[in-house]
Design an enzyme around this catalytic site. Sequence first.
Site, PDB file in Angstrom:
ATOM      1  N   CYS A   2       0.821  -1.215   0.000  1.00 54.81           N
ATOM      2  CA  CYS A   2       0.000   0.000   0.000  1.00 54.81           C
ATOM      3  C   CYS A   2       0.854   1.264   0.000  1.00 54.81           C
ATOM      4  CB  CYS A   2      -0.896   0.051   1.231  1.00 54.81           C
ATOM      5  SG  CYS A   2      -1.927  -1.374   1.449  1.00 54.81           S
ATOM      6  N   TRP A  73      -2.961  -2.827  -1.544  1.00 55.09           N
ATOM      7  CA  TRP A  73      -2.553  -4.204  -1.875  1.00 55.09           C
ATOM      8  C   TRP A  73      -3.261  -5.065  -0.850  1.00 55.09           C
ATOM      9  CZ3 TRP A  73       0.255  -8.487  -0.112  1.00 55.09           C
ATOM     10  CH2 TRP A  73       0.802  -9.312  -1.098  1.00 55.09           C
ATOM     11  N   LYS A 469      14.906 -14.014 -11.365  1.00 53.05           N
ATOM     12  CA  LYS A 469      14.558 -12.949 -12.316  1.00 53.05           C
ATOM     13  C   LYS A 469      13.628 -13.472 -13.390  1.00 53.05           C
ATOM     14  CE  LYS A 469      15.263 -10.207 -10.735  1.00 53.05           C
ATOM     15  NZ  LYS A 469      15.875  -9.832  -9.505  1.00 53.05           N
ATOM     16  N   HIS A 488      22.306 -35.196  -8.585  1.00 52.75           N
ATOM     17  CA  HIS A 488      21.728 -35.840  -7.398  1.00 52.75           C
ATOM     18  C   HIS A 488      20.204 -35.842  -7.415  1.00 52.75           C
ATOM     19  CE1 HIS A 488      25.660 -36.315  -5.686  1.00 52.75           C
ATOM     20  NE2 HIS A 488      25.917 -35.044  -5.883  1.00 52.75           N
TER      21      HIS A 488
END
Length: 589
Positions: A2, A73, A469, A488
Amino acid sequence: MCGIIGYIGERNASPILFEALRRMEYRGYDSAGIATFDDNFIIKKGIGKISDLDKELNFREMQGTAGMGHTRWATHGGVTKENAHPHWSCRGEVVIVHNGIIENYSGLREFLSSRGHKFTSSTDSEVIAHLLEEAMKNHQDLKSAALSVVASLKGSYAFLAMTRSKPDTIIGARKDVPLIVGIGRGENFLSSDVFGFIDRTNQAIFMDNKEIALVTKDQVEFFDFTGKSISKKPATVAWEVSDFSKKEFLHFTLKEIHEQPLAIRQTLSQEVEAVREFASLILKAKNLFITGCGTSFHAALLMKYLLARKAKIRSEVFLSSEIEHQKYLMDGDSVLLAISQSGETADVLSAVSEAKSRGVKVISIANVMGCSLARESFKTLYTRCGPEIGVAATKSFTSQVALLYLIASEACSDLAMRKFLIESPDYVEQALEFEARVQEIAYKYMNANDFYFVGRGDHYPIALEGALKLKELSYVHAEGMAAGEFKHGTLALIEKGTPVVLMNPPDETYVQTLNNAMELKARGASVIGISTRPNACYDDFLQIPELPTGILYPIVESVPLQMLAYFSSIGRKLDPDYPRNLAKSVTVI
Ligand code: AGP
């Protein structure tokens, strides 16, 4: 998350509030609203982007020289018009905007309902408006009414309130959520970040925890939560309004990727004494812990490798959100290095508070002046990379890394490393020149559903960052791994054509990483090699410049990874600046 802005002055408030909300869009939001006062309150709000809402609601036509705006938000209560801020009290006496979480809202709601208050939203925030209206029945002045409100609230908050009976004053209160007062001439501002008012004033007073401000157009008074007056002085904010334009770039993210040479130069222009002092705190620590979240965690992990390799310093790195669940042996002999771009990440602040409660000395790295993390730290160094608007960290990451290298070079008195570090922005500049090639590769792999990023040693944190990203910007599943770890288990996922980005610069990891790439290739992987020269093992080659020392490759190889994520987003017709579901600074736990 917010964003809040308040304005009181001589001009029409609504266009000022509207522009401020637009500048704070980067924080992430799902609804927005504005209230102004002109004889009475005028309130407009709704779901969606501010510019779309403006077409329907004509925010800038609202009259009045005082008001407040909010981008929400959602946390408590769904994304609805009713839950958007501003909220008002039932008799229309009070209007508020709030950032944070009121933990005891349901008890307060019950109490206020029993006193006849009617609620129009399902938010936690609305109780503040009703509480203030209730308090004003018993308290003549705004100060004591505000004090009685904060005495009832539990949780974290920055809120602004205006009242119909005293519309020449905006109340601001802060507890654990940032609130900054902007001091203008004949006008003043209250905002959750300096972007809210940077176009009108660079004079800012950073409120501390448990403080209340009463702001008129010519005056600002501060009190603590006991009512004691506090005198505070404005600081000059170094950021400028031009920092908030995309310049010739299509997106802030691309601009910020390109700003990296300049950003790193600024980062490295630290006062020598301050870096020395910071390094000596690290050297003196009996136990050193390093923490951060997301990208800042990757910088923390890189610092662990660096300190061990260059200065023979042992450190423990942990995700800030895990502090409660990992019983680290922290005590008064320990130092915690906390890393955060925003300095407002709730998980980081809570790790810091936990560490402090155990007597740990906290030092930090942040980018935003006056942030909460700096306030909680014994010493802070700023990355000085300028405001980062793109939600995905780019220049703030390479600046964090550059600053960590500077501190490490001081800790191990490595003058050669420092000299090369000062030259690193030139190599970042060269790395940026390969943009067209990165774009080609991003487009070539546009249909891939999974990406892997692998590297050894100090390239492992960069592999993690490359994967993060790509996930954030292109919504493609990606995983960062230590190159030796693939065999692995994860090797089972490799099919013909699965793209694997290989961090493979010519340093001591080169040959072993290549061997790992051969294992992957034998199972059908398409290897995208990031290195200074091509190799027969690479299906695609992303060139980076040759460096005079291997130690600096993590900074330079971050650049093609950022561009790969950026162009993968563009190719998928997404908005790289504002990825879905994400907020720039995550102020909830
Ligand atoms: C980075 O691209 C992300 N947006 C995110 O992981 C971010 O790094 C994390 O939320 C921590 O933020 P901070 O550095 O402001 O503390």
